[in-house]
Design a protein around this motif. Structure first.
Motif, PDB file in Angstrom:
ATOM      1  N   PHE A   1       5.344  18.878  63.371  1.00 39.52           N
ATOM      2  CA  PHE A   1       4.523  19.988  63.877  1.00 39.52           C
ATOM      3  C   PHE A   1       3.798  20.659  62.715  1.00 39.52           C
ATOM      4  O   PHE A   1       4.061  20.354  61.553  1.00 39.52           O
ATOM      5  CB  PHE A   1       5.368  21.032  64.608  1.00 39.52           C
ATOM      6  CG  PHE A   1       6.751  21.193  64.043  1.00 39.52           C
ATOM      7  CD1 PHE A   1       6.940  21.642  62.753  1.00 39.52           C
ATOM      8  CD2 PHE A   1       7.881  20.875  64.817  1.00 39.52           C
ATOM      9  CE1 PHE A   1       8.204  21.777  62.231  1.00 39.52           C
ATOM     10  CE2 PHE A   1       9.149  21.019  64.279  1.00 39.52           C
ATOM     11  CZ  PHE A   1       9.314  21.471  63.001  1.00 39.52           C
ATOM     12  N   HIS A   2       2.911  21.573  63.031  1.00 35.77           N
ATOM     13  CA  HIS A   2       2.237  22.324  61.982  1.00 35.77           C
ATOM     14  C   HIS A   2       3.191  23.355  61.423  1.00 35.77           C
ATOM     15  O   HIS A   2       3.683  24.188  62.173  1.00 35.77           O
ATOM     16  CB  HIS A   2       1.001  23.044  62.535  1.00 35.77           C
ATOM     17  CG  HIS A   2      -0.124  22.116  62.796  1.00 35.77           C
ATOM     18  ND1 HIS A   2      -0.794  21.478  61.776  1.00 35.77           N
ATOM     19  CD2 HIS A   2      -0.697  21.683  63.948  1.00 35.77           C
ATOM     20  CE1 HIS A   2      -1.729  20.696  62.288  1.00 35.77           C
ATOM     21  NE2 HIS A   2      -1.687  20.801  63.609  1.00 35.77           N
TER      22      HIS A   2
ATOM     23  N   ILE B   1      13.170  21.855  58.327  1.00 38.52           N
ATOM     24  CA  ILE B   1      12.029  20.994  58.008  1.00 38.52           C
ATOM     25  C   ILE B   1      11.576  21.217  56.558  1.00 38.52           C
ATOM     26  O   ILE B   1      11.159  20.287  55.868  1.00 38.52           O
ATOM     27  CB  ILE B   1      10.874  21.187  59.017  1.00 38.52           C
ATOM     28  CG1 ILE B   1       9.847  20.074  58.894  1.00 38.52           C
ATOM     29  CG2 ILE B   1      10.219  22.539  58.871  1.00 38.52           C
ATOM     30  CD1 ILE B   1      10.360  18.731  59.340  1.00 38.52           C
TER      31      ILE B   1
ATOM     32  N   PRO C   1       5.705  29.348  66.192  1.00 36.72           N
ATOM     33  CA  PRO C   1       4.957  29.919  67.321  1.00 36.72           C
ATOM     34  C   PRO C   1       5.613  29.600  68.662  1.00 36.72           C
ATOM     35  O   PRO C   1       6.400  28.673  68.786  1.00 36.72           O
ATOM     36  CB  PRO C   1       3.593  29.227  67.225  1.00 36.72           C
ATOM     37  CG  PRO C   1       3.834  27.989  66.427  1.00 36.72           C
ATOM     38  CD  PRO C   1       4.950  28.300  65.503  1.00 36.72           C
TER      39      PRO C   1
HETATM   40  P1  ADP Z   1      17.004  27.300  61.117  1.00 41.29           P
HETATM   41  O1  ADP Z   1      16.131  28.038  60.161  1.00 41.29           O
HETATM   42  O2  ADP Z   1      17.847  28.211  61.925  1.00 41.29           O
HETATM   43  O3  ADP Z   1      17.784  26.203  60.452  1.00 41.29           O
HETATM   44  P2  ADP Z   1      15.700  25.127  62.404  1.00 41.29           P
HETATM   45  O4  ADP Z   1      15.219  24.497  61.164  1.00 41.29           O
HETATM   46  O5  ADP Z   1      16.859  24.511  63.091  1.00 41.29           O
HETATM   47  O6  ADP Z   1      16.011  26.657  62.158  1.00 41.29           O
HETATM   48  O7  ADP Z   1      14.449  25.258  63.378  1.00 41.29           O
HETATM   49  C1  ADP Z   1      14.555  25.863  64.640  1.00 41.29           C
HETATM   50  C2  ADP Z   1      13.714  25.120  65.662  1.00 41.29           C
HETATM   51  O8  ADP Z   1      12.354  25.383  65.468  1.00 41.29           O
HETATM   52  C3  ADP Z   1      13.851  23.633  65.593  1.00 41.29           C
HETATM   53  O9  ADP Z   1      13.916  23.141  66.904  1.00 41.29           O
HETATM   54  C4  ADP Z   1      12.616  23.172  64.883  1.00 41.29           C
HETATM   55  O10 ADP Z   1      12.257  21.868  65.252  1.00 41.29           O
HETATM   56  C5  ADP Z   1      11.610  24.180  65.350  1.00 41.29           C
HETATM   57  N1  ADP Z   1      10.530  24.416  64.398  1.00 41.29           N
HETATM   58  C6  ADP Z   1      10.665  24.646  63.080  1.00 41.29           C
HETATM   59  N2  ADP Z   1       9.467  24.877  62.503  1.00 41.29           N
HETATM   60  C7  ADP Z   1       8.550  24.787  63.477  1.00 41.29           C
HETATM   61  C8  ADP Z   1       7.106  24.907  63.513  1.00 41.29           C
HETATM   62  N3  ADP Z   1       6.427  25.192  62.423  1.00 41.29           N
HETATM   63  N4  ADP Z   1       6.504  24.759  64.701  1.00 41.29           N
HETATM   64  C9  ADP Z   1       7.206  24.504  65.804  1.00 41.29           C
HETATM   65  N5  ADP Z   1       8.539  24.344  65.842  1.00 41.29           N
HETATM   66  C10 ADP Z   1       9.219  24.501  64.704  1.00 41.29           C
END
Ligand code: ADP
Ligand code: MG
Length: 838
Positions: A308-309, A345, A510
Motif C-alpha cells: 500500500f502507499h 511494514i 488512512p
Molecule cells: P503496529 O504498528 O501496531 O505494529 P501494524 O504494522 O500491524 O501496526 O499495522 C496495522 C495494520 O495497518 C496492518 O493491517 C497493516 O497492513 C495496515 N497498514 C499499515 N500501514 C498502512 C498504510 N500505509 N496504508 C494502509 N494500511 C496500512
C-alpha cells in the motif's frame, strides 16, 4: 573523623547491633544514612491552631495531653487520648491500643500526625450549643505521634524536637540494643550528631580553601561553577537543609521536595544518569557498524513489495532509519508508534535494505504467536519477489523455542551458513546457538516486553565481519531497531531509553474509523453476547479476552497488571505464562471462592443476594466470597459459551499454554475467518493483526492495566468496518465491588481517549515507573532521591546539562573539575545505573 564512607557502626547511638539491623536495609555507611531522606516535615515552630484546621486533610498538630482512657469495645480494646490546645481538642484513637495504656501523662506535649476527621461528639455538642461544626473538635484515627521533650529537662534534645521544622523519616525497621524501635526520632538524633561531628572537624576559620573541596568530609560532586549557574547549593549545604531545614523554608516546597536543597540532590542523581546515557550513546557512535548503501536496486526491492502507499509518517521514519543504516556507526533507534500505526511494514522495508546489502536480518518478537505472524506476513509480502541483488527469492526462516530439535538445528545451521537472510523468532534467537554468519540488522518488536537487560544482551551479540568501509577484520555491531507500541512517557523515555535515538509514527493509516468504546458489567453479559452474534452475522469476527487461562486453581494468569486490590499483595506470585509477562495475582486470590463460573443471562449473580443458597451459607462463607469474587477464565468461558450463549458460532481458544503448533493452527484459522470468536488471554495483546475482527470484549476489565487495554483495543479497528471495544467489569457498583476507584478511572479514560500517549501518561501516574511496563525487570534505575513522577522538570534540566557537558564542557569549568565528573561517573554511577558495558 567521620567521612561519608565511614561504616554506620562508628556513628554515635548506632554501634554494632544496630548497624547489623541497618545493613539489612541497605544502610551501611554515613552516606547511606544521609540519603535516607525525610519523607515529610512537621512545622513545630509555627504549629497550627486546631481551630484553623479543616477536616478531611492530613494535619500535624501539637497539643497537650488532656486525658486518656482504654475502652473495651466489641472488636477489642480501643485507646483514646485527648489532645488539647486552648479550647480546641482532638481525640486520638488507636484500635487495639492496649500497649499505649501507660504512655501518656496529662500535661505532656505531644505531636500527632494523621487524617483529621470531625468528631461525632463534637458535632453533637455543637448542635446542642447551636454552633456550627467548627467548634474545634476533631478526631484522628491511628495517628502517628511523638511525645515532645520537656524544655526544662537539660538532657532532652528539645532543640531537635520543638521550635523548628522537624524531619520525619520512614522507619528503617530494626531495634536498638535495648529493644526500642529505630524511630524517626532516633534517626533525627543520629543524623544530627553526624552533622555536629562533621562541623567540629571543619571548624570555621580553619584554613580550608573554598575552591577545593578535597579533604572535606562531604566532598562536592558537581562543579561549583555549574552549581552557581543553576542556582543550586553545595552538596553539604543541601544535605543539611534537607534534614534540618532552616526556619522559614516554605512547607509546601519541603513537602513536594522542591526546595533548592532537594532539587540539588535530585539533580545530581539524574545528571549522572543522563551523563552516563549520553556517554553510552557517544561511545556507540564511535563503534564500527556497517554502512549500508541504498542503490537503485535496493529502492527497487522495497518498492516492488509495498502492499500500500505508506503514510507520510511511515515515509519519514523510514527515512530516519535508513539514514542511520547508511552511516558507518551502528544504529540504535527506537521506533514508537501507537498500536495499529503500521510499524511492521517500516521494519520490513528496513530489513530489505540490509538484505539487499548482503547482510542477515533478525526480527525478534516477544511471543511465539507474534513471531509466527511476522514470519507468515514476511513470507506473504516477499513471496514471488526476486531479490535484485541476488536474482533469487528471499530466504526467510522462523526460529522459536518450541520448534522440534531437528528443525531447530537445521535452522541454526542455515543461519550460521548465511543461508537464511531474514530470521524471525522469539528470544530463542538470542541464545548463543543462533550464530549469524553476517548479522547486519536486529529488529526488536514490542521491545518493552523484553526488558532493558535483554536489549543489552542482544546488542552485544557477536556482529558480522565487516565487508565494506571500515577496518578489515574488525568485528562490527549490527544495527538495532527497537519498536514499541506502548507510547513511552517522556520521563521514562529519558531514563530508560536515553541512549537511543527516537522516531515516532504519529499518524494512522488512512480509512480508520475511531473504535467505539463502551463500559458494561457482567449483569449485561446477555446483551454483549447478542451483540457479538449480530456482528458475526454481518461477517465480522471478535476477540474475547480473559485475565486467566484456566479456572480457580489457575495460578498462572496471563495478566501483567498487579491489580490494586488493597488487601492483596500482588507480588507474591512470580509465575508467568509468557515471556515478559509477569503474573499479577497471588494464588490465594482465587482459592477462596466456591462459586461456579459465570452463567450468562439476567439471572446471573455473583453477590449471592438473590440466590436461595444465601440463607444457608454461614456468614463467614458469605464474607469470603463477596470479598474474593471468582474470576472467569478463558478455558472455562470457552467451554461455557460454546454450548451456551454463543452456541452455533465458531469459537476458538488461544492461550500461552497451548503448544506452538496449536497456537499457530488457531491463529491461522482466525485469520482465514474459520473462527468467529477467539476466546483468549493476554497473549493476543501485542501485534496480532486480523483486519476483519471488529469487536474486542475484555472481561474483568477492572483487572487490566491501561496501556494493556489500549493495546488490546488496537487489535480491532484495523479494517474499514466500524469497530467496538467492550470493557466488561466483573462487578457493577463503583465501590465495594471489584472495581476500585483506580480501575474506574482507567476504564473511563479508555472510553474517553484513543490517544496512546495520553493514556500512557495516566498509566504512569497510576502505576508508577517501576510497574509501567508490567514487568519488574525493565532495568529502571533505583533512585535514592529522584522520583520520576514528581521530578519531571529536574529530569529535563539534568538531560540538557548532561548533553551540554558531554558536548563541550563549560569553558568556565576548570579541567580538573571536568575530569572529576567523568571519574565520578565511572567509579560510582555507571555501576549503580547498570550502564557498564562489559
Ligand atoms: P503496529 O504498528 O501496531 O505494529 P501494524 O504494522 O500491524 O501496526 O499495522 C496495522 C495494520 O495497518 C496492518 O493491517 C497493516 O497492513 C495496515 N497498514 C499499515 N500501514 C498502512 C498504510 N500505509 N496504508 C494502509 N494500511 C496500512
Ligand atoms: Mg506491531
Amino acid at each position: 573523623m567521620l567521612e561519608l564512607t565511614t561504616p554506620v557502626k562508628y556513628v554515635k547511638r548506632v554501634g554494632e547491633r544496630v548497624a547489623a539491623a541497618l545493613a539489612t536495609r541497605g544502610v551501611e555507611t554515613v552516606e547511606d544514612l544521609f540519603y535516607h531522606l525525610p519523607f515529610r516535615y512537621e512545622d513545630r515552630l509555627n504549629p497550627q491552631p486546631i481551630a484553623s484546621l479543616t477536616p478531611g486533610a492530613m494535619a500535624s498538630i501539637i497539643g497537650e495531653v488532656r486525658g486518656s482512657v482504654l475502652l473495651r469495645t466489641r472488636s477489642g480494646p480501643m485507646f483514646e487520648m485527648t489532645l488539647g490546645q486552648g479550647l480546641g481538642t482532638v481525640k486520638c484513637i488507636w484500635f487495639h491500643g492496649s500497649y499505649l495504656k501507660d504512655r501518656f501523662k496529662a500535661g505532656q506535649m505531644v505531636a500527632v500526625y494523621g487524617k483529621l476527621e470531625p468528631s461525632r461528639s463534637a458535632m453533637a455538642a455543637a448542635a446542642i450549643a447551636g454552633q456550627g461544626a467548627s467548634a474545634g473538635r476533631f478526631k484522628m484515627i491511628q495517628p502517628q505521634f511523638e511525645i515532645l521533650p520537656d524544655r526544662a529537662d537539660p538532657d532532652s534534645d528539645a532543640t531537635l524536637e520543638i521550635g523548628r521544622i522537624v524531619p520525619v523519616y520512614e522507619s528503617l525497621g530494626g531495634t536498638t540494643p535495648w529493644g526500642a524501635k529505630l524511630t524517626s526520632k532516633w534517626m533525627r538524633r543520629v543524623v544530627w550528631s553526624i552533622f555536629e561531628e562533621l562541623d567540629s572537624a571543619t571548624t570555621p576559620g580553619a584554613p580550608c580553601s573554598t575552591e577545593s573541596t578535597m579533604g572535606l568530609p562531604v566532598p562536592e560532586t558537581l562543579p561549583p561553577a555549574m552549581l552557581a549557574r543553576l542556582g543550586l547549593p553545595s552538596r553539604m549545604a543541601a544535605l543539611r537543609a534537607v534534614h534540618f531545614p532552616e526556619a522559614g523554608t516554605p512547607m509546601v516546597d519541603l513537602m513536594s521536595a522542591s526546595t533548592p536543597a532537594h532539587r540539588r540532590l535530585i539533580f545530581e542523581e539524574l545528571f549522572y544518569l543522563e551523563l552516563g546515557l549520553e556517554l553510552k550513546r557517544r561511545r556507540m557512535r564511535e563503534r564500527a557498524g556497517t554502512a549500508f548503501t541504498t542503490s537503485p536496486a535496493v529502492r527497487q526491492a522495497i518498492k516492488q513489495v509495498l502492499p500500500f502507499h505508506p503514510t507520510a509518517a511511515q515515509k519519514r521514519v523510514l527515512g530516519e532509519i535508513v539514514a542511520d543504516m547508511r552511516r558507518p556507526q551502528p544504529m540504535r533507534r527506537l521506533l514508537q508508534g501507537d498500536v495499529g500505526s503500521g510499524k511492521t511494514i517500516v521494519a520490513m522495508q528496513a530489513a530489505l535494505v540490509a538484505i539487499e546489502n548482503g547482510a542477515q536480518v533478525a526480527l525478534m518478537a516477544p511471543t511465539e504467536i507474534l513471531a509466527t505472524q511476522h514470519y507468515l506476513s514476511a513470507r506473504k509480502l516477499l513471496s514471488g519477489a526476486i531479490s535484485p541483488s541476488t536474482g533469487q527469492p528471499y530466504k526467510i526462516a522462523l526460529l522459536t523455542g518450541s520448534l522440534d530439535d531437528r528443525t531447530k538445528r537445521e535452522t541454526q545451521r542455515r543461519i550460521m551458513r548465511g543461508d537464511a537472510q531474514f530470521v524471525i523468532g522469539t528470544h530463542a534467537l538470542q541464545e548463543d546457538k543462533a550464530d549469524f554468519a553476517n548479522l547486519g540488522l536486529v529488529i526488536v518488536d514490542e521491545q518493552h516486553r523484553f526488558g532493558v537487560q535483554q536489549r543489552f544482551k542482544l546488542m552485544r551479540k557477536p556482529g558480522s565481519e565487516r565487508s565494506d568501509g571500515g577496518v578489515p577484520g574488525r568485528v562490527s555491531d549490527p544495527d538495532v531497531l527497537s519498536m514499541t507500541a506502548t507510547p513511552i512517557p517522556r520521563t521514562l523515555a529519558l531514563t530508560l531509553y536515553g541512549d537511543l535515538d527516537v522516531s515516532v509514527i504519529d499518524e494512522m493509516p488512512p480509512g480508520r474509523t475511531p473504535i467505539v468504546t463502551r463500559r458494561t458489567t457482567e449483569e449485561q453479559a446477555a446483551e454483549v453476547w447478542e451483540f457479538l452474534r449480530k456482528q458475526v452475522a454481518q461477517g465480522r469476527q471478535a476477540y474475547l479476552v480473559y485475565p486467566l487461562i484456566e479456572g480457580s486453581k489457575d495460578d498462572q494468569p496471563e495478566l501483567d497488571f498487579p491489580h490494586d486490590d488493597p488487601d492483596d499483595s500482588a507480588s507474591d506470585s512470580g509465575a508467568s505464562a509468557e515471556p515478559g509477562v509477569a503474573a499479577g495475582f497471588s494464588p490465594r486470590q482465587q482459592s477462596h471462592s466456591n462459586l461456579r463460573g459465570f452463567s450468562p443471562g439476567p439471572s446471573a449473580t455473583r453477590s449471592g443476594k438473590s440466590t436461595p443458597a444465601k440463607s444457608r451459607k454461614s456468614a463467614k462463607t458469605e464474607k469470603l466470597f463477596t470479598e474474593k469474587p471468582k474470576l472467569r477464565s478463558a478455558t472455562e468461558m470457552y467451554d461455557e459459551l460454546r454450548t451456551g450463549a454463543l452456541k452455533g458460532l465458531r469459537l476458538g481458544l488461544l492461550h500461552g499454554r497451548l503448544s506452538a503448533d496449536d497456537k499457530e493452527v488457531t491463529m491461522a484459522q482466525f485469520k482465514r475467518g474459520d473462527i468467529d470468536v477467539l476466546v483468549s488471554t493476554t497473549v493476543i495483546e501485542v501485534g496480532v493483526d486480523v483486519a476483519n475482527a471488529s469487536v474486542m470484549v475484555i472481561d474483568h476489565a477492572e483487572r487490566f492495566g491501561l496501556a494493556q487495554m489500549h493495546q488490546h483495543r488496537g487489535r480491532v479497528g484495523r479494517g474499514a468496518a466500524k469497530s467496538y471495544c467492550i470493557l466488561m467489569t466483573g462487578q457493577s457498583g463503583q465501590s465495594g465491588g471489584s472495581v476500585t476507584p483506580q480501575a474506574d478511572a482507567r476504564l473511563n479514560a479508555l472510553v474517553a481517549s484513543q490517544n496512546g500517549f495520553e493514556l500512557a501518561e495516566l498509566d504512569l501516574q497510576q502505576r508508577g515507573p517501576g510497574e509501567f511496563f508490567g514487568t519488574r525487570q525493565t532495568g529502571l534505575p533505583e533512585f535514592r532521591v529522584a522520583n520520576l513522577l514528581r521530578d519531571k522538570a529536574v529530569l529535563e534540566l539534568a538531560k540538557a546539562e548532561a548533553e551540554r557537558f558531554a558536548a563541550r564542557p563549560d569553558p568556565a569549568l576548570p579541567p580538573a573539575e571536568i575530569d572529576a565528573v567523568w571519574a565520578r561517573l565511572k567509579q560510582q554511577w555507571q555501576r549503580r545505573y547498570g550502564l557498564i558495558e562489559a
